[in-house]
Design an enzyme around this catalytic site. Structure first.
Site, short mmCIF file in Angstrom:
data_model
loop_
_atom_site.label_atom_id
_atom_site.label_comp_id
_atom_site.label_asym_id
_atom_site.label_seq_id
_atom_site.Cartn_x
_atom_site.Cartn_y
_atom_site.Cartn_z
N GLU A 162 23.90 51.13 62.68
CA GLU A 162 25.05 50.26 62.93
C GLU A 162 24.61 48.90 63.49
O GLU A 162 25.16 47.86 63.10
CB GLU A 162 26.00 50.94 63.91
CG GLU A 162 27.35 50.26 64.04
CD GLU A 162 28.29 51.07 64.91
OE1 GLU A 162 29.30 51.57 64.39
OE2 GLU A 162 28.01 51.22 66.11
N GLU A 165 23.24 47.00 60.65
CA GLU A 165 24.34 46.58 59.78
C GLU A 165 25.08 45.39 60.36
O GLU A 165 25.43 44.44 59.64
CB GLU A 165 25.30 47.76 59.57
CG GLU A 165 26.46 47.45 58.63
CD GLU A 165 27.45 48.60 58.53
OE1 GLU A 165 28.35 48.51 57.67
OE2 GLU A 165 27.35 49.57 59.30
N CYS A 182 32.85 55.47 64.70
CA CYS A 182 32.51 56.75 65.35
C CYS A 182 33.72 57.63 65.58
O CYS A 182 33.60 58.85 65.64
CB CYS A 182 31.83 56.48 66.70
SG CYS A 182 30.30 55.56 66.56
N SER A 202 32.39 49.82 59.82
CA SER A 202 30.97 50.09 59.57
C SER A 202 30.87 51.24 58.58
O SER A 202 31.65 52.19 58.62
CB SER A 202 30.28 50.47 60.88
OG SER A 202 29.02 51.05 60.62
N LYS A 241 37.66 65.64 65.26
CA LYS A 241 36.34 65.89 64.68
C LYS A 241 36.35 67.09 63.74
O LYS A 241 35.55 67.18 62.82
CB LYS A 241 35.32 66.11 65.80
CG LYS A 241 34.92 64.85 66.54
CD LYS A 241 34.13 63.91 65.65
CE LYS A 241 33.66 62.68 66.38
NZ LYS A 241 32.92 61.76 65.48
N GLU A 244 37.46 65.61 60.50
CA GLU A 244 36.41 64.74 59.96
C GLU A 244 35.36 65.56 59.21
O GLU A 244 34.89 65.14 58.14
CB GLU A 244 35.73 63.97 61.10
CG GLU A 244 34.61 63.05 60.61
CD GLU A 244 33.82 62.43 61.75
OE1 GLU A 244 33.43 61.26 61.62
OE2 GLU A 244 33.58 63.10 62.77
N GLU A 249 33.63 63.54 51.39
CA GLU A 249 32.45 62.68 51.30
C GLU A 249 31.37 63.05 52.32
O GLU A 249 30.26 62.51 52.28
CB GLU A 249 32.83 61.21 51.43
CG GLU A 249 33.63 60.82 52.64
CD GLU A 249 35.13 60.94 52.49
OE1 GLU A 249 35.61 61.74 51.66
OE2 GLU A 249 35.84 60.24 53.24
N CYS A 386 35.84 59.22 74.62
CA CYS A 386 35.69 60.65 74.31
C CYS A 386 35.77 61.54 75.55
O CYS A 386 36.10 62.73 75.42
CB CYS A 386 34.37 60.89 73.60
SG CYS A 386 34.19 59.94 72.08
#
Length: 464
Positions: A162, A165, A182, A202, A241, A244, A249, A386
């Site tokens: 990241e 990037e 994230c 990102s 999560k 996710e 993908e 979190c």
């Protein structure tokens, strides 16, 4: 996210107090005061904050259509759980994890998010914010996991990708500002409500998903086992999560990168069910190399942490000089929006930290209108990052919640300062994995395994 709604409201138990409506960041909870509320599954980002604040529960003095045992089964909770069952809840993944641990043909690998080690002890009667990474690793080892790894390692990996990037986008002046990726609830919100801004996210996977990919590729190589035999479990403070991990993908290893996600509370259930005396466990370490981490990886769990970790590395990439003071305290703290400019050589790195998803919409509108004047934006859906996730230990009293947030955050930063290495790029295990396996940040192999793409909400629903 992908066809599965993990967060629900039990209509028989809901009193219509609407505390859940007030905290929902996307207005997904509907209903009249005093009547059972419902969740709009399309709008819901599954952050689980409704679960944290819900105060309506099954009373032993009432008679219900569904029994206590039936509710436990529906929520996939162990039969020995004796805590109150609240109206707002999430569906767990304990049964499948227990099956995997009992299946000797599988090689189980587990990762632990940074926020778990500052909260799980609360479910065993320890003080709020107790920092217990050693006991956490010991408990997972006694549960039978073959490799005890750490999401913090993958957080360092995330910063390598990241941070690189971000620097590339700044140098090319393309797709700015860049958004962190994230938090899966934040990602879903962008996909659903601002699909025209997807290109600002990102392309990095979250640390959870990077770790899962590494387990089934590099980790499998280290243990000389077939990737198909690896069963990858993530212990997370976050309910989203779970969804996710189901995204189609998220399978660049050739397999589902993360097979199951347990929340902090679910892990506590599992430890108690196994009869493990958590408080008496010795201090043990995580396995190497995928359990070695820097302080930068640790602070991902608190709002401003991803930004601070990224700055520690991006500053040195931009300036080619050491960052003398790694404590970038200006990006830390509180709910709301924080704007900070960092002098990084010839670049004035303009950053924005957003704590609480409700605070993001105004900034996104600015970006749509071309009025944004910053390079990088971190967004965490939950109130203080979190550490306040929907899967953390539940605290009903506002004063306990405030104290827990403060003490968990303090423990996060204390653990950061305890580490030998406090910058992701200085983590020797990270240096080693690039040299032996990944090549270089943003290289062909790392891009294939550690990066992803996003899908506009309507297209995602149609695909389901």
């Amino acid at each position: 996210m992908e066809g599965k709604q993990y967060v629900s409201i039990d209509a028989e138990l809901c009193t219509g107090c609407q505390r859940c409506c007030e905290i929902c960041p996307v207005g997904a909870i509907e209903g009249e005061p005093g009547k059972a509320q419902t969740i709009d599954a399309v709008k819901c980002v599954m952050c689980g904050q409704c679960v944290q604040v819900c105060s309506a529960y099954a009373s032993c003095f009432e008679t219900y259509q569904y029994s206590h045992a039936q509710r436990l089964q529906e929520r996939r909770m162990p039969a020995n759980v004796r805590e109150p069952l609240f109206a707002a809840y999430y569906v767990g993944d304990l049964p499948q994890v227990k099956e995997a641990l009992a299946d000797h043909s599988l090689f189980t690998m587990v990762q632990c998010a940074p926020a778990v080690r500052v909260a799980i002890a609360e479910d065993f009667g320890m003080e709020l914010g107790s920092l217990v990474p050693g006991k956490l690793a010991a408990a997972l080892r006694r549960l039978g996991f073959k490799r005890i790894y750490d999401t913090n390692f993958a957080a360092d990996l995330t910063i390598m990708e990241e941070g690189s990037e971000l620097v590339k986008r700044i140098m090319e002046n393309k797709a700015l500002p860049m958004f962190t990726s994230c938090c899966p609830a934040w990602v879903k919100y962008v996909e659903d409500e601002y699909p025209e801004l997807i290109g600002h996210l990102s392309s990095c996977k979250s640390p959870q998903q990077m770790a899962g990919t590494m387990f089934k590729t590099y980790g499998a190589e280290l243990d000389n086992i077939a990737p198909a035999a690896v069963y990858s479990v993530a212990i997370m403070p976050c309910t989203c999560k779970k969804s996710e991990a189901l995204r189609p993908e998220m399978a660049d290893s050739g397999f589902r990168d993360v097979d199951a996600v347990l929340t902090t509370r679910e892990l506590a259930y599992l430890i108690k069910e196994a009869g493990i005396d958590f408080n008496s466990l010795p201090e043990e370490g995580f396995d190497n190399p995928l359990g070695c981490y820097s302080g930068a990886g640790q602070i991902f769990g608190v709002t401003g942490g991803v930004m601070e970790a990224a700055i520690r590395t991006a500053y040195e990439i931009l300036t080619q000089t050491p960052l003398e003071n790694v404590n970038v305290t200006t990006v830390r703290g509180g709910q709301g929006i924080k704007r900070v400019t960092i002098e990084a050589g010839s670049v004035q790195l303009k950053t924005v930290v957003v704590a609480g998803l409700k605070n993001a919409a105004g900034l996104l509108e600015e970006i749509k209108l071309g009025k944004a004047d910053f390079h990088f934006m971190e967004v965490m859906t939950c109130p203080a990052g979190c550490i306040t996730g929907g899967g953390q230990p539940k605290l009903l009293l506002p004063e306990d919640q405030a104290a827990a947030y403060k003490l968990r955050s303090a423990s996060m930063y204390r653990h950061d300062e305890e580490q030998q290495f406090r910058k992701s790029h200085e983590n020797p295990a990270i240096q080693d994995v690039y040299e032996k396996f990944l090549g270089e940040p943003l290289g062909h192999k790392s891009h294939k395994l550690l990066h992803t793409h996003y899908v506009a909400g309507k297209k995602r629903v149609q695909a389901d």
